[in-house]
Design a protein around this motif. Structure first.
Motif, PDB file in Angstrom:
ATOM      1  N   THR A   2       0.897  -1.143  -0.017  1.00 17.82           N
ATOM      2  CA  THR A   2       0.061  -0.051   0.122  1.00 17.82           C
ATOM      3  C   THR A   2       0.649   1.229   0.062  1.00 17.82           C
ATOM      4  O   THR A   2       2.163   0.925   0.181  1.00 17.82           O
ATOM      5  N   ASP A   3       0.345   2.439  -0.287  1.00 19.31           N
ATOM      6  CA  ASP A   3       1.130   3.580  -0.386  1.00 19.31           C
ATOM      7  C   ASP A   3       1.525   3.993   1.186  1.00 19.31           C
ATOM      8  O   ASP A   3       2.775   4.582   1.150  1.00 19.31           O
ATOM      9  N   PHE A   4       0.790   3.744   2.103  1.00 19.51           N
ATOM     10  CA  PHE A   4       0.978   4.321   3.311  1.00 19.51           C
ATOM     11  C   PHE A   4       1.218   2.756   4.227  1.00 19.51           C
ATOM     12  O   PHE A   4       0.429   1.858   4.031  1.00 19.51           O
ATOM     13  N   ASP A   5       2.085   2.812   5.125  1.00 18.65           N
ATOM     14  CA  ASP A   5       2.316   1.765   5.988  1.00 18.65           C
ATOM     15  C   ASP A   5       1.334   1.617   7.131  1.00 18.65           C
ATOM     16  O   ASP A   5       1.560   1.961   8.289  1.00 18.65           O
ATOM     17  N   ILE A   6      -0.137   1.468   6.902  1.00 17.36           N
ATOM     18  CA  ILE A   6      -1.226   1.406   7.568  1.00 17.36           C
ATOM     19  C   ILE A   6      -1.689   0.029   7.453  1.00 17.36           C
ATOM     20  O   ILE A   6      -2.309  -0.455   6.381  1.00 17.36           O
ATOM     21  N   VAL A   7      -2.186  -0.507   8.482  1.00 16.53           N
ATOM     22  CA  VAL A   7      -2.826  -1.645   8.540  1.00 16.53           C
ATOM     23  C   VAL A   7      -4.397  -1.412   8.633  1.00 16.53           C
ATOM     24  O   VAL A   7      -4.785  -0.479   9.267  1.00 16.53           O
ATOM     25  N   SER A   8      -5.009  -1.977   7.836  1.00 13.25           N
ATOM     26  CA  SER A   8      -6.264  -1.560   7.483  1.00 13.25           C
ATOM     27  C   SER A   8      -7.410  -1.804   8.471  1.00 13.25           C
ATOM     28  O   SER A   8      -7.266  -2.960   9.090  1.00 13.25           O
ATOM     29  N   PRO A   9      -8.515  -1.054   8.797  1.00 16.09           N
ATOM     30  CA  PRO A   9      -9.497  -1.558   9.938  1.00 16.09           C
ATOM     31  C   PRO A   9     -10.003  -2.993   9.433  1.00 16.09           C
ATOM     32  O   PRO A   9     -10.391  -3.659  10.353  1.00 16.09           O
ATOM     33  N   ASP A  10     -10.097  -3.412   8.025  1.00 21.35           N
ATOM     34  CA  ASP A  10     -10.710  -4.687   7.819  1.00 21.35           C
ATOM     35  C   ASP A  10      -9.779  -5.841   8.336  1.00 21.35           C
ATOM     36  O   ASP A  10     -10.226  -6.996   9.142  1.00 21.35           O
ATOM     37  N   ALA A  11      -8.230  -5.409   8.175  1.00 20.94           N
ATOM     38  CA  ALA A  11      -7.250  -6.500   8.826  1.00 20.94           C
ATOM     39  C   ALA A  11      -7.458  -6.869  10.312  1.00 20.94           C
ATOM     40  O   ALA A  11      -7.210  -7.917  10.992  1.00 20.94           O
ATOM     41  N   ILE A  12      -7.715  -5.646  10.810  1.00 21.68           N
ATOM     42  CA  ILE A  12      -7.887  -5.572  12.436  1.00 21.68           C
ATOM     43  C   ILE A  12      -9.100  -6.491  12.797  1.00 21.68           C
ATOM     44  O   ILE A  12      -9.042  -7.256  13.561  1.00 21.68           O
ATOM     45  N   ALA A  17      -4.455  -8.526  12.124  1.00 25.01           N
ATOM     46  CA  ALA A  17      -3.411  -7.846  12.928  1.00 25.01           C
ATOM     47  C   ALA A  17      -2.906  -8.591  13.908  1.00 25.01           C
ATOM     48  O   ALA A  17      -3.450  -8.193  15.178  1.00 25.01           O
ATOM     49  N   THR A  18      -2.563  -9.872  13.917  1.00 21.20           N
ATOM     50  CA  THR A  18      -1.917 -10.585  14.846  1.00 21.20           C
ATOM     51  C   THR A  18      -0.645 -10.888  14.673  1.00 21.20           C
ATOM     52  O   THR A  18       0.126 -10.579  13.811  1.00 21.20           O
ATOM     53  N   ASP A  19       0.142 -11.632  15.833  1.00 19.47           N
ATOM     54  CA  ASP A  19       1.329 -12.224  15.846  1.00 19.47           C
ATOM     55  C   ASP A  19       1.368 -13.672  15.237  1.00 19.47           C
ATOM     56  O   ASP A  19       0.307 -14.304  15.447  1.00 19.47           O
ATOM     57  N   ALA A  20       2.443 -13.859  14.377  1.00 18.13           N
ATOM     58  CA  ALA A  20       2.585 -15.028  13.592  1.00 18.13           C
ATOM     59  C   ALA A  20       2.256 -16.204  14.613  1.00 18.13           C
ATOM     60  O   ALA A  20       1.841 -17.235  14.424  1.00 18.13           O
ATOM     61  N   TYR A  21       2.877 -16.215  15.822  1.00 18.01           N
ATOM     62  CA  TYR A  21       2.629 -17.508  16.639  1.00 18.01           C
ATOM     63  C   TYR A  21       1.414 -17.743  17.203  1.00 18.01           C
ATOM     64  O   TYR A  21       0.791 -18.796  17.443  1.00 18.01           O
TER      65      TYR A  21
END
Length: 384
Positions: A2-12, A17-21
C-alpha cells in the motif's frame, strides 16, 4: 503493498493484525483437537501498589470483540487502575486467540497516552490545556492520541482529521511559518492578515516570539490587531532562558498597557513540572510530546483458568480475580470467590455477553471523561 504503511480496519476486525505465533497456535490446537474453555485476564501489574494509571481504549476493544462468541467484563474507560485485571474474557480459546495482539495494542497505547494527559491535567487543573502532539506520531493513530487526551480531561486538540473522527473541532491559530512567510519586520502584516482572513469564531491568538523579544512582539501585536484574545509564546529552549520570568515580563507589560483582557498561552516542550511552575503566570498551555509520546502501558493477556480449574504461567496469579475501589480511593485485588471489601466498589463490569454488547453500555467520550474526573478526585491523583 500500500502507499502508506497502515494496517487496514478490515485486517484488524478479521484478526489479521496478529502475531504469527497465534496463527501457529491455532494450527496446532486444531490439529490436536483441543479448544478448551478458558478465562483470560488483561493485566499490567499483578498486585496493587505500583501507582495508578488511567484506562483508555475500551471503545475500540469493545468493537474488536463484539461478534465473537465470548463474554467480556471490563473496567470502564476513564477509571484508574492499580494492579489486577482491567479486562476479563471468557470463552473457548480459539474463538479469540488471534485477537490478543490488537486488543492489547488498543488498551496499552491509549492508556499510556491517557495517563500522561492526566498527569498534565492535574498539574494545571484551572488552566486551558490543549493537546499539540499529533505531529510526533504516525498519522494513523492521531485520533487515538487526541481521544485519549480528551478522556483525561484536556480541553482540546490540534489535529483536523482526528477531529473529523471524533466529531470535535480542532483548535489552533498560527505557526511560526505564517510569520516567517511575511518576513522579518513584517510581523504586523502577518497578524493583520490572519485577523482579516480566518472566521470570526476562531480565537485571535498572536504568536509573539518569531524574530524579536517577546515583550516587544506582544506590544506590537496589541497595536496591530483590533481584537486580540491571547498571545502565544513558543520560544525554543535554546533561546528561552528563564521562561517563567519571560511570561511574567509579558504579563507586566500587558497589564501596564491596560490589556489585562489579553491572556497568555505557552507551548513548546512542556510537561507536568513546567505547568506546575508556570500555571500562575500563564492562562493556558499547549502540550505536545509529553502526551503523544507516552510509553504504552505494558499490558499482558494471561489465561488464569482452564475448564474451570485455576492456573497460570509461572510468575502470574492463577484464578479469576475481581478489583475494587474502596471509599478512601484505594484499589484492591481479590479472588473472585473472596468477600468484597466492606466499602468496595467492583470495577469490572459486563461489556459483552455471547458476542453482543450489553444493553446500556455507554462507550462515549463524554462518559469516559466524566469517570476520569470523578475517579481522579476520589483517588487524589496528581496531588502534590
Amino acid at each position: 503493498m500500500t502507499d502508506f504503511d497502515i494496517v487496514s480496519p478490515d485486517a484488524i476486525a478479521n484478526g489479521q493484525a496478529t502475531d504469527a505465533y497465534f496463527e501457529r497456535t491455532e494450527e496446532t490446537l486444531e490439529a490436536a483437537g483441543r479448544n478448551p474453555h478458558v478465562v483470560a485476564e488483561v493485566t499490567a501489574d499483578q498486585f496493587s501498589g505500583e501507582g495508578f494509571e488511567l484506562l483508555a481504549g475500551v471503545k475500540d476493544a469493545a468493537h474488536l470483540l463484539t461478534g465473537l462468541p465470548v463474554d467480556v467484563d471490563t473496567v470502564p474507560e476513564g477509571r484508574l487502575f492499580d494492579g489486577g485485571p482491567v479486562m476479563r474474557l471468557s470463552g473457548n480459546y480459539l474463538d479469540f486467540a488471534r485477537y490478543e495482539t490488537a486488543l492489547l495494542g488498543f488498551l496499552s497505547h491509549a492508556s499510556g497516552v491517557a495517563t500522561a494527559a492526566l498527569d498534565v491535567r492535574t498539574a494545571a487543573p484551572e488552566s486551558l490545556v490543549l493537546s499539540f502532539g499529533a505531529r510526533h506520531v504516525h498519522p494513523s493513530i492521531a485520533a487515538m492520541v487526541e481521544r485519549s487526551a480528551l478522556v483525561a480531561g484536556l480541553d482540546g486538540f490540534s489535529h483536523v482529521a482526528a477531529g473529523d473522527v471524533l466529531g470535535r473541532e480542532a483548535s489552533g491559530t498560527m505557526p511560526h511559518a505564517l510569520v516567517i512567510c511575511f518576513g522579518p519586520g513584517e510581523q504586523e502584516a502577518a497578524w493583520r492578515a490572519f485577523d482579516e482572513t480566518v472566521d470570526d469564531s476562531v480565537p485571535r491568538v498572536a504568536l509573539c516570539d518569531t524574530y524579536s523579544d517577546e515583550v516587544d512582539e506582544v506590544r506590537r501585536a496589541v497595536e496591530a490587531m483590533d481584537r486580540l484574545d491571547s498571545v502565544r509564546l513558543d520560544t525554543t529552549s535554546s533561546r528561552r532562558g528563564d521562561f517563567r520570568h519571560i511570561l511574567r515580563e509579558v504579563r507586566w507589560a500587558l497589564d501596564g498597557d491596560g490589556r489585562e483582557d489579553v491572556d497568555i498561552f505557552a507551548s513548546g516542550g512542556l510537561g507536568p513540572a513546567d505547568l506546575r511552575e508556570l500555571r500562575d503566570v500563564a492562562d493556558g498551555f499547549g502540550v505536545g510530546g509529553y502526551v503523544s509520546n507516552a510509553n504504552p502501558v505494558d499490558f499482558a493477556l494471561d489465561i488464569v483458568e482452564v475448564e474451570g480449574v485455576a492456573g497460570a504461567k509461572r510468575g502470574k496469579l492463577g484464578g479469576v480475580k475481581e478489583v475494587y475501589r474502596t471509599g478512601d480511593g484505594r484499589h484492591e485485588v481479590r479472588r473472585r470467590d473472596d468477600p468484597a471489601p466492606e466499602d468496595g466498589d467492583a470495577l469490572l463490569e459486563p461489556l459483552i455477553r455471547d458476542g453482543e454488547l450489553v444493553d446500556g453500555i455507554d462507550l462515549s467520550l463524554d462518559a469516559a471523561a466524566a469517570r476520569t474526573e470523578a475517579d481522579a478526585a476520589l483517588c487524589g491523583y496528581g496531588e502534590e
